[in-house]
Design a protein around this motif. Structure first.
Motif, PDB file in Angstrom:
ATOM      1  N   MET A 137       0.890  -1.372   0.018  1.00  0.00           N
ATOM      2  CA  MET A 137      -0.147  -0.116   0.075  1.00  0.00           C
ATOM      3  C   MET A 137       0.966   1.156  -0.173  1.00  0.00           C
ATOM      4  N   ARG A 138       2.125   1.071   0.827  1.00  0.00           N
ATOM      5  CA  ARG A 138       2.785   2.421   0.801  1.00  0.00           C
ATOM      6  C   ARG A 138       3.420   2.886  -0.745  1.00  0.00           C
ATOM      7  N   GLY A 139       3.659   1.685  -1.185  1.00  0.00           N
ATOM      8  CA  GLY A 139       4.301   1.672  -2.668  1.00  0.00           C
ATOM      9  C   GLY A 139       3.440   2.451  -3.679  1.00  0.00           C
ATOM     10  N   TRP A 140       1.957   1.983  -3.398  1.00  0.00           N
ATOM     11  CA  TRP A 140       1.043   2.745  -4.456  1.00  0.00           C
ATOM     12  C   TRP A 140       1.021   4.186  -4.172  1.00  0.00           C
ATOM     13  N   ARG A 141       0.883   4.523  -2.725  1.00  0.00           N
ATOM     14  CA  ARG A 141       0.746   5.832  -2.280  1.00  0.00           C
ATOM     15  C   ARG A 141       1.946   6.577  -2.850  1.00  0.00           C
ATOM     16  N   GLU A 142       3.333   6.352  -2.674  1.00  0.00           N
ATOM     17  CA  GLU A 142       4.206   6.963  -3.131  1.00  0.00           C
ATOM     18  C   GLU A 142       4.412   7.116  -4.649  1.00  0.00           C
ATOM     19  N   ARG A 143       3.831   6.059  -5.429  1.00  0.00           N
ATOM     20  CA  ARG A 143       3.678   6.245  -6.802  1.00  0.00           C
ATOM     21  C   ARG A 143       2.912   7.368  -7.154  1.00  0.00           C
ATOM     22  N   ARG A 144       1.637   7.794  -6.400  1.00  0.00           N
ATOM     23  CA  ARG A 144       0.998   8.715  -6.631  1.00  0.00           C
ATOM     24  C   ARG A 144       1.307   9.883  -5.895  1.00  0.00           C
ATOM     25  N   ARG A 145       2.323   9.792  -5.434  1.00  0.00           N
ATOM     26  CA  ARG A 145       2.843  11.147  -4.671  1.00  0.00           C
ATOM     27  C   ARG A 145       2.160  11.790  -3.657  1.00  0.00           C
ATOM     28  N   LEU A 146       1.526  10.854  -2.757  1.00  0.00           N
ATOM     29  CA  LEU A 146       0.598  11.470  -1.638  1.00  0.00           C
ATOM     30  C   LEU A 146       1.273  11.144  -0.448  1.00  0.00           C
ATOM     31  N   SER A 147       0.958  12.168   0.465  1.00  0.00           N
ATOM     32  CA  SER A 147       1.404  11.815   1.820  1.00  0.00           C
ATOM     33  C   SER A 147       0.172  11.055   2.501  1.00  0.00           C
ATOM     34  N   GLN A 148       0.608  10.590   3.825  1.00  0.00           N
ATOM     35  CA  GLN A 148      -0.533   9.744   4.311  1.00  0.00           C
ATOM     36  C   GLN A 148      -1.503  10.625   4.708  1.00  0.00           C
ATOM     37  N   LEU A 149      -1.252  11.753   5.192  1.00  0.00           N
ATOM     38  CA  LEU A 149      -2.550  12.778   5.461  1.00  0.00           C
ATOM     39  C   LEU A 149      -3.291  12.865   4.137  1.00  0.00           C
ATOM     40  N   GLU A 150      -2.732  13.309   3.107  1.00  0.00           N
ATOM     41  CA  GLU A 150      -3.480  13.528   1.798  1.00  0.00           C
ATOM     42  C   GLU A 150      -4.607  12.252   1.747  1.00  0.00           C
ATOM     43  N   LEU A 151      -3.947  11.158   1.663  1.00  0.00           N
ATOM     44  CA  LEU A 151      -4.413   9.852   1.539  1.00  0.00           C
ATOM     45  C   LEU A 151      -5.755   9.586   2.389  1.00  0.00           C
ATOM     46  N   ALA A 152      -5.561   9.779   3.750  1.00  0.00           N
ATOM     47  CA  ALA A 152      -6.213   9.648   4.693  1.00  0.00           C
ATOM     48  C   ALA A 152      -7.414  10.752   4.742  1.00  0.00           C
ATOM     49  N   LEU A 153      -7.287  11.839   4.169  1.00  0.00           N
ATOM     50  CA  LEU A 153      -8.104  12.815   3.962  1.00  0.00           C
ATOM     51  C   LEU A 153      -9.228  12.430   2.752  1.00  0.00           C
ATOM     52  N   ARG A 154      -8.503  11.969   1.764  1.00  0.00           N
ATOM     53  CA  ARG A 154      -9.438  11.408   0.566  1.00  0.00           C
ATOM     54  C   ARG A 154     -10.211  10.329   1.053  1.00  0.00           C
ATOM     55  N   ALA A 155      -9.809   9.350   1.870  1.00  0.00           N
ATOM     56  CA  ALA A 155     -10.545   7.877   1.935  1.00  0.00           C
ATOM     57  C   ALA A 155     -11.345   8.176   3.347  1.00  0.00           C
ATOM     58  N   ASP A 156     -11.381   9.471   3.949  1.00  0.00           N
ATOM     59  CA  ASP A 156     -12.098   9.422   5.003  1.00  0.00           C
ATOM     60  C   ASP A 156     -11.604   8.845   6.192  1.00  0.00           C
ATOM     61  N   SER A 157     -10.328   8.729   6.433  1.00  0.00           N
ATOM     62  CA  SER A 157      -9.678   8.107   7.473  1.00  0.00           C
ATOM     63  C   SER A 157      -8.845   9.193   8.328  1.00  0.00           C
ATOM     64  N   SER A 158      -7.644   8.367   8.885  1.00  0.00           N
ATOM     65  CA  SER A 158      -6.508   9.154   9.610  1.00  0.00           C
ATOM     66  C   SER A 158      -5.495   8.804   9.270  1.00  0.00           C
ATOM     67  N   ALA A 159      -4.484   9.830   9.224  1.00  0.00           N
ATOM     68  CA  ALA A 159      -2.870   9.436   8.884  1.00  0.00           C
ATOM     69  C   ALA A 159      -2.398   8.486   9.810  1.00  0.00           C
ATOM     70  N   ARG A 160      -2.802   8.498  10.991  1.00  0.00           N
ATOM     71  CA  ARG A 160      -2.439   7.343  11.972  1.00  0.00           C
ATOM     72  C   ARG A 160      -2.805   5.851  11.470  1.00  0.00           C
ATOM     73  N   HIS A 161      -4.186   5.711  11.162  1.00  0.00           N
ATOM     74  CA  HIS A 161      -4.609   4.439  10.681  1.00  0.00           C
ATOM     75  C   HIS A 161      -3.821   3.948   9.419  1.00  0.00           C
ATOM     76  N   ILE A 162      -3.699   5.114   8.425  1.00  0.00           N
ATOM     77  CA  ILE A 162      -3.106   4.739   7.145  1.00  0.00           C
ATOM     78  C   ILE A 162      -1.555   4.269   7.710  1.00  0.00           C
ATOM     79  N   SER A 163      -0.971   5.010   8.547  1.00  0.00           N
ATOM     80  CA  SER A 163       0.552   4.614   9.058  1.00  0.00           C
ATOM     81  C   SER A 163       0.468   3.201   9.575  1.00  0.00           C
ATOM     82  N   PHE A 164      -0.681   2.745  10.261  1.00  0.00           N
ATOM     83  CA  PHE A 164      -0.671   1.780  10.884  1.00  0.00           C
ATOM     84  C   PHE A 164      -1.137   0.287   9.861  1.00  0.00           C
ATOM     85  N   ILE A 165      -1.602   0.639   8.765  1.00  0.00           N
ATOM     86  CA  ILE A 165      -1.915  -0.357   7.555  1.00  0.00           C
ATOM     87  C   ILE A 165      -0.570  -0.409   6.946  1.00  0.00           C
ATOM     88  N   GLU A 166       0.199   0.531   6.740  1.00  0.00           N
ATOM     89  CA  GLU A 166       1.431   0.345   5.936  1.00  0.00           C
ATOM     90  C   GLU A 166       2.329  -0.266   6.521  1.00  0.00           C
TER      91      GLU A 166
END
Length: 254
Positions: A1-30
């Motif tokens: 998942m981290r690899g795909w996020r980096e390909r799209r050049r998104l921070s964990q926070l940016e992805l979290a906002l788009r997916a209605d989640s939190s940067a903490r949860h995205i970090s825990f997933i990765e």
């Protein structure tokens, strides 16, 4: 998942906002500290524009069953798809149109494409036919393309963009093969020597000889919207739009 996020050049926070989640949860997933739900994986994959094949890989990595089937094009369930593609290709005649899969293996083509391939050696036309190989091979269409250096650069860049987004060994093998074909020296293209195009083009044209005529085309590529099958998701329909009146007149005369 981290690899795909980096390909799209998104921070964990940016992805979290788009997916209605939190940067903490995205970090825990990765980092593997949290096992995401199937719904969360698909939601993140949607926002990251992950291809269907790779979405299955993400689901498997998290311990879930794949969501997207990979149906053979010969399967009866895809009869409507095959009929629609056939109707599109026939309707586009006499202009060339072709359907390829994710590694540019030709799935279907119309008579306009057959015309361009006329006279090529049998070993290049034996199934499975590969569009990139036929176009760039020294015994294929390459000697007929008047702006080969430009067109070759365009095709290789297109494949490089795809390889940056998907992990496809078949596509990588095709890329390594065709990128190793000899390149004409600068100024060697017929386009560089004489016969400058008489019309201003709105996109890079493919200028190719056929039976003593120089034809000009602009390529357009279409894919299926919101596919639910890996096979369908990887199909691409390429149509060659005549780029000048002379090409239109010649093709209609045939």
């Amino acid at each position: 998942m981290r690899g795909w996020r980096e390909r799209r050049r998104l921070s964990q926070l940016e992805l979290a906002l788009r997916a209605d989640s939190s940067a903490r949860h995205i970090s825990f997933i990765e980092t593997g500290r949290s096992r995401p739900s199937e719904e969360m994986i698909l939601r993140l994959a949607e926002h990251l524009e992950v291809p269907a094949r790779e979405r299955n890989a993400l689901l498997l990595a998290a311990g879930y069953a794949p969501r997207y089937a990979e149906t053979s094009l010969d399967d009866p369930s895809l009869e409507t798809l095959r009929a629609g593609i056939e109707q599109l290709l026939v309707g586009y005649d006499p202009y060339p149109a072709i359907v390829v899969d994710g590694s540019y293996t030709v799935v279907a083509a119309n008579r306009g494409i057959t015309m361009l391939l006329d006279g090529l050696p049998e070993h290049l036309l034996t199934p499975p036919l590969n569009a990139m190989r036929v176009t760039l091979h020294p015994e294929g269409l390459a000697p007929r393309i008047r702006n080969l250096r430009e067109w070759r650069g365009h095709l290789l860049a297109q494949m490089e963009r795809q390889l940056a987004l998907v992990r496809s060994e078949p596509l990588r093998r095709v890329y390594e093969e065709v990128s190793a074909y000899p390149v004409p020296p600068a100024g060697a293209d017929a386009e560089d020597r004489d016969d400058p195009p008489p019309y201003p083009y709105f996109a890079l044209p493919l200028r190719i000889e056929h039976d003593g005529h120089v034809l000009s085309f602009v390529s357009s590529i279409s894919t299926f919207n919101t596919p639910m099958d890996v096979t369908v998701a990887e199909l691409a329909i390429e149509t060659l739009l005549p780029a000048d009146p002379a090409t239109v007149k010649y093709l209609r005369s045939l």
